[in-house]
Structure formats: C-alpha cells, structure tokens
Motif scaffolding. Structure first.
Motif, mmCIF file in Angstrom:
data_model
loop_
_atom_site.group_PDB
_atom_site.id
_atom_site.type_symbol
_atom_site.label_atom_id
_atom_site.label_comp_id
_atom_site.label_asym_id
_atom_site.label_seq_id
_atom_site.Cartn_x
_atom_site.Cartn_y
_atom_site.Cartn_z
ATOM 1 N N UNK A 211 64.926 17.374 5.963
ATOM 2 C CA UNK A 211 64.864 15.920 5.884
ATOM 3 C C UNK A 211 63.628 15.417 5.178
ATOM 4 N N UNK A 212 62.546 16.193 5.182
ATOM 5 C CA UNK A 212 61.350 15.808 4.452
ATOM 6 C C UNK A 212 61.426 16.376 3.035
ATOM 7 N N UNK A 213 60.458 16.012 2.194
ATOM 8 C CA UNK A 213 60.500 16.443 0.798
ATOM 9 C C UNK A 213 60.069 17.893 0.600
ATOM 10 N N UNK A 214 59.561 18.545 1.641
ATOM 11 C CA UNK A 214 59.111 19.936 1.530
ATOM 12 C C UNK A 214 60.279 20.870 1.816
ATOM 13 N N UNK A 215 60.742 21.627 0.822
ATOM 14 C CA UNK A 215 61.957 22.425 1.001
ATOM 15 C C UNK A 215 61.722 23.718 1.776
ATOM 16 N N UNK A 216 62.784 24.161 2.440
ATOM 17 C CA UNK A 216 62.798 25.483 3.059
ATOM 18 C C UNK A 216 62.874 26.542 1.966
ATOM 19 N N UNK A 217 63.695 26.279 0.958
ATOM 20 C CA UNK A 217 63.756 27.156 -0.212
ATOM 21 C C UNK A 217 64.235 26.329 -1.399
ATOM 22 N N UNK A 218 64.002 26.850 -2.596
ATOM 23 C CA UNK A 218 64.429 26.179 -3.825
ATOM 24 C C UNK A 218 65.120 27.178 -4.747
ATOM 25 N N UNK A 219 65.853 26.643 -5.714
ATOM 26 C CA UNK A 219 66.455 27.446 -6.784
ATOM 27 C C UNK A 219 66.400 26.620 -8.066
ATOM 28 N N UNK A 220 66.306 27.288 -9.201
ATOM 29 C CA UNK A 220 66.217 26.579 -10.477
ATOM 30 C C UNK A 220 67.149 27.215 -11.501
ATOM 31 N N UNK A 221 67.522 26.396 -12.491
ATOM 32 C CA UNK A 221 68.422 26.868 -13.535
ATOM 33 C C UNK A 221 68.134 26.103 -14.820
ATOM 34 N N UNK A 222 68.001 26.831 -15.912
ATOM 35 C CA UNK A 222 67.888 26.196 -17.218
ATOM 36 C C UNK A 222 69.270 25.740 -17.662
ATOM 37 N N UNK A 223 69.417 24.460 -17.993
ATOM 38 C CA UNK A 223 70.724 23.920 -18.375
ATOM 39 C C UNK A 223 70.595 23.189 -19.707
ATOM 40 N N UNK A 224 71.739 22.856 -20.289
ATOM 41 C CA UNK A 224 71.757 22.034 -21.495
ATOM 42 C C UNK A 224 72.557 20.783 -21.178
ATOM 43 N N UNK A 225 71.907 19.641 -21.268
ATOM 44 C CA UNK A 225 72.563 18.375 -20.978
ATOM 45 C C UNK A 225 73.351 17.905 -22.192
ATOM 46 N N UNK A 226 74.624 17.627 -21.969
ATOM 47 C CA UNK A 226 75.474 17.102 -23.038
ATOM 48 C C UNK A 226 76.030 15.748 -22.646
ATOM 49 N N UNK A 227 76.704 15.118 -23.598
ATOM 50 C CA UNK A 227 77.255 13.796 -23.313
ATOM 51 C C UNK A 227 78.352 13.870 -22.260
ATOM 52 N N UNK A 228 78.967 15.019 -22.117
ATOM 53 C CA UNK A 228 80.017 15.195 -21.105
ATOM 54 C C UNK A 228 80.010 16.655 -20.661
ATOM 55 N N UNK A 229 80.632 16.912 -19.493
ATOM 56 C CA UNK A 229 80.767 18.288 -19.028
ATOM 57 C C UNK A 229 79.494 18.888 -18.485
ATOM 58 N N UNK A 230 78.721 18.118 -17.700
ATOM 59 C CA UNK A 230 77.474 18.627 -17.122
ATOM 60 C C UNK A 230 77.685 19.138 -15.694
ATOM 61 N N UNK A 231 78.794 19.819 -15.468
ATOM 62 C CA UNK A 231 79.089 20.361 -14.147
ATOM 63 C C UNK A 231 78.342 21.674 -13.946
ATOM 64 N N UNK A 232 77.736 21.829 -12.773
ATOM 65 C CA UNK A 232 76.965 23.027 -12.452
ATOM 66 C C UNK A 232 77.328 23.462 -11.041
ATOM 67 N N UNK A 233 77.452 24.754 -10.836
ATOM 68 C CA UNK A 233 77.684 25.287 -9.495
ATOM 69 C C UNK A 233 76.607 26.314 -9.178
ATOM 70 N N UNK A 234 76.056 26.214 -7.981
ATOM 71 C CA UNK A 234 75.108 27.216 -7.482
ATOM 72 C C UNK A 234 75.695 27.812 -6.211
ATOM 73 N N UNK A 235 75.839 29.130 -6.190
ATOM 74 C CA UNK A 235 76.356 29.813 -5.004
ATOM 75 C C UNK A 235 75.230 30.622 -4.374
ATOM 76 N N UNK A 236 74.988 30.361 -3.130
ATOM 77 C CA UNK A 236 73.975 31.090 -2.355
ATOM 78 C C UNK A 236 74.718 32.148 -1.548
ATOM 79 N N UNK A 237 74.426 33.406 -1.816
ATOM 80 C CA UNK A 237 75.201 34.503 -1.247
ATOM 81 C C UNK A 237 75.141 34.597 0.260
ATOM 82 N N UNK A 238 73.955 34.467 0.840
ATOM 83 C CA UNK A 238 73.792 34.515 2.291
ATOM 84 C C UNK A 238 72.844 33.389 2.685
ATOM 85 N N UNK A 239 73.376 32.350 3.262
ATOM 86 C CA UNK A 239 72.566 31.189 3.611
ATOM 87 C C UNK A 239 71.627 31.530 4.764
#
Length: 297
Positions: A211-239
């Motif tokens: 609930x606060x701004x300090x995360x339990x964990x983070x993940x990052x991904x380099x993406x390319x922003x386009x005019x359309x089709x900016x869908x991204x999925x992140x799967x965490x194997x074991x939460x």
C-alpha cells in the motif's frame, strides 16, 4: 509516566557525556544515585566508550542521540511514551533500541509508540491507533490499523495521478495462471496496456507493495512504445507473498530516467495462501516475503 520525545533536548554541548548523563537523567526524573547505578549500562548501550568524558559539542549528532536515548531507555515508568526516536544510529543500534523497548514491555510497562516506521510499529505493538488531523481513523489490532493506513496511502497516491504525462495506463489485469485467483507460491500474470503520445524506447517498471510506495519487489522491462499495440504481460513464476492485500505500482521512464508515466498504484489484488510466520517481538521484517520451507527433526 516517562517520555522519549526529543532525546537531545536535555543535552548541553559544553558538558561531557558523563555530566550530561546525570543532567539529562535528573531532567527525566531520575535521582543521581539511580543514574550512577545504571551508568555503566548507559555507556555500554550508547556505545560511547572513552568518549563519555569528552565534551558533547565534539560528538556527532548520532552520538548525542545515542547518549540521550541510552539515558531515557533506562527509565522504569508505568507508561513510556516514545515519539519518533527509533531512527537513531545505524541498523544495529536501531535493533538494540527495539530490543530495549521489548525489555521494557516485559517489565510490565505500557509502551505508547508514535511513529511513521510501520515495520517497527508492527514488530513491537499489539494495538494500533491511526490518527489523521487529530481524528481517530482506526483503533484495533495492529495489523488491521496498519492495513487501513496503507490503503489510505495508496488511495491518496491514486488521486494524485498526473494527467499531463505522455503515457497513461489504459488496462491492468492481475490474475492467477491456470487458476481463478492469485495464490502464494503459484504463478501470477500481470497484463498491462498503455496509450501514448510519443513513440520510442522506454523502460517499464512494476512493483508490488503493501500500500505504500516502497515495493516488496520490482521487475523491469525494456519496451518500445508505439501508437498502438502497447500490450505487455509479466508472469511471475512463484509469487513470494503470504496471504493479504497488495497493490501493483507501475511507472514508465525514458532512456534518461525521466518519467513518461510516474510511479503510481495501478490496482489492488488479494493473495490467498498461508499467513506470514511472525518473527520474535521487536524484530523488524523488511518485507512480507513467504518462503516455502520444510522442517525436519
């Protein structure tokens, strides 16, 4: 009633640490004989060594705070009020302060701890009272009170979302993989979609918080922003989260680290599974991480 409110308030810079121990002790209501009886413990607790006979004006601010806390920590009142003084010294000394608070509680003293350090509060208190602008917002078991406060922080952060940034979140879905809900130690999928006013490379960051701004964990991904089709999925194997309510925060930044979409909460979600094992009293947990484990004897 004893109080640890401003631990340097009774410290005089022209006196030595030894003289200040007696002066501050008298201001707190201790007799000289009582300070003398506890003096060696005070010096050892404050970690001052031979510096105890040096003028306090040559002490660092941390040394002064340790001296003041050490004197006040050996009060033995029926009620002890502690106001935002646990951020004293390094991590080891902070743990020592918490251990001292635990010892005070074990003596039968009622401790009233005023703090914004949620982890420290949870580690040592059993009842929580959340005050906002002089009004009681919550009063009950410590975890329930902290949950309400964290939800409020997230809600307020959501209300501050900027609408003048070039990227905005248009879709966010958090779900289990091959099961209806999100579960401890099971896969979790995060689906995101963005609308943008500019194209090009960017860095997407996600994080999970209580609930606060300090995360339990983070993940990052380099993406390319386009005019359309900016869908991204992140799967965490074991939460690695125990049962509870959490929030997903999202931010997007350009190659220089400037925000295209500022770090902000996107969606709350609930995790089903085992409760987190509680540590010993006064031991602060940095984050609610659940680790699968097996005991053997």
């Amino acid at each position: 009633v004893g109080a640890l409110i401003e631990v340097r308030a009774g410290i005089h810079p022209d006196l030595t640490g030894r003289e200040n121990a007696y002066l501050y002790g008298s201001l707190l209501g201790l007799k000289r004989a009582e300070v003398a009886k506890r003096f060696d413990d005070i010096v050892e607790f404050a970690e001052l060594g031979t510096a105890i006979d040096r003028q306090v004006k040559w002490y660092s601010s941390g040394m002064q705070m340790r001296l003041g806390f050490a004197v006040a920590a050996f009060l033995e009142p029926d009620v002890l009020l502690v106001d935002e003084v646990l951020a004293v010294g390094d991590a080891l000394f902070q743990q020592k302060c918490l251990d001292r608070m635990r010892a005070v509680l074990e003596q039968g003293t009622t401790l009233v701890l005023v703090s914004h350090d949620l982890a420290a509060v949870e580690s040592i208190c059993t009842r929580g009272v959340w005050l906002e602008q002089g009004e009681i917002r919550a009063d009950g078991p410590i975890r329930a009170a902290l949950r309400g406060y964290r939800d409020s922080v997230e809600e307020e952060s959501g209300l501050r979302l900027r609408t003048d940034e070039p990227v905005r979140l248009t879709h966010c879905d958090i779900r289990g993989v091959d099961r209806p809900g999100v579960t401890t130690s099971a896969p979790m999928a995060v689906d995101l979609d963005f609308a943008t006013e500019r194209t090009g490379p960017a860095t997407l960051h996600i994080g999970v918080t209580e609930g606060t701004a300090s995360p339990v964990f983070t993940a990052r991904r380099e993406i390319f922003l386009g005019w359309a089709g900016n869908e991204v999925r992140c799967t965490i194997g074991q939460l690695p989260l125990p049962r509870g309510r959490y929030a997903l925060w999202v931010g997007i930044y350009d190659s220089d680290g400037h925000p295209l979409m500022s770090w902000a909460p996107a969606k709350q979600f609930d995790v089903a599974g085992p409760d987190l094992d509680t540590p010993p009293r006064a031991v602060v947990m940095a984050a609610p991480v659940y680790v699968e484990h097996v005991w053997e004897t």
